[in-house]
Design an enzyme around this catalytic site. Sequence first.
Site, PDB file in Angstrom:
ATOM      1  N   ALA A 288      33.561  28.155  31.025  1.00  0.00           N
ATOM      2  CA  ALA A 288      33.674  28.685  32.346  1.00  0.00           C
ATOM      3  C   ALA A 288      35.018  29.012  32.919  1.00  0.00           C
ATOM      4  CB  ALA A 288      33.104  27.677  33.372  1.00  0.00           C
ATOM      5  N   SER A 289      35.273  30.298  33.014  1.00  0.00           N
ATOM      6  CA  SER A 289      36.408  30.948  33.728  1.00  0.00           C
ATOM      7  C   SER A 289      37.456  30.789  32.281  1.00  0.00           C
ATOM      8  CB  SER A 289      36.864  30.558  34.973  1.00  0.00           C
ATOM      9  OG  SER A 289      37.975  31.012  35.387  1.00  0.00           O
ATOM     10  N   LEU A 290      38.617  30.184  32.743  1.00  0.00           N
ATOM     11  CA  LEU A 290      39.671  29.946  31.708  1.00  0.00           C
ATOM     12  C   LEU A 290      39.226  28.938  30.441  1.00  0.00           C
ATOM     13  CD1 LEU A 290      42.735  29.798  30.787  1.00  0.00           C
ATOM     14  CD2 LEU A 290      43.144  27.967  32.215  1.00  0.00           C
TER      15      LEU A 290
END
Length: 317
Positions: A97-99
Amino acid sequence: MPPASTVFMFSGQGSQYFQMGRRLYQDDDVFRRWMIHLDDFAREWCGESVIDVIHSRGKAEAFDRTAHSHPAIFMVEYALARCLIERGVRPDLCLGASLGSFAAAAVAGHVSVEDAMQAVVAQAEAFEGHCERGAMIAILADPALYAQPFLSERSELAAVNFSGHFAVAAPQAALAPIEEELRARAVSFQRLAVSYAFHSRWIEPAQAPFAAATAALPLGRGALPVVCCEQAAVLDELPQDFFWRAVRQPIRFGEAIAQLERSGPYRYLDLGPSGTLATFAKYLLPQGTRSTTQALMTPYGQDEKLMAAVLASAQPA
């Protein structure tokens, strides 16, 4: 019944805090070895020790300097994954998720951990050098609330995690008016410990410098599939702009879990610093599923106990 497949889940910005993983760093040889290995690269590229930064302040202080938090999250998540893998608990898929997509791609073998670490640092530098300050607000309400003008006209939808939880991103000047209206409506919210409006147009000035810094990054087919929360899809091969899209486009965590559950069951292991994805997953798992979810780390301590519980319950791959 076939055994549940194992999903390693990696969260992104907002899940970090000072002192994260401190007990594991002190007592777990595998965790400490990988943290030191990655910190050597941090010293080379950042000019300082990320480990020293993580351990420099108390948990209550805001850990929101992107140049520090970006590599810190990646280091903790990757070291935690190595703790499990070297003890025989291996993933069948990696969800980012994201980073967290950087750790997911590295653990799944789509990119070397050293190249992923360098890309993490390059992205942090691009944000700090080219973007205006902003933040993200996590909101405990139906995502349909975003259609209200006080949100849609001041922010962008950054994440939909489950039916009662979403996040918005906004520039600094818009944060106070949004929060004032949420209080007036008695809607619970929390401003995340981030310095930029990730997953919104306000970070787009960082795209070109990040692309230039990572143009030679080898990225492609790995040993394991990656569950992409930006596309809500399972990918066997990663496109060259994967790491940019992961932080620019909205996080569709709920849709990603729903996609997996169609072929479950799964053992969802949250390797993020705060255990937030494990909490989100509990709200998403359908009634009657054999899927389970467990966290490896939380801000409340007992990381060694959580690690022991996962090792005791997980079936080695």
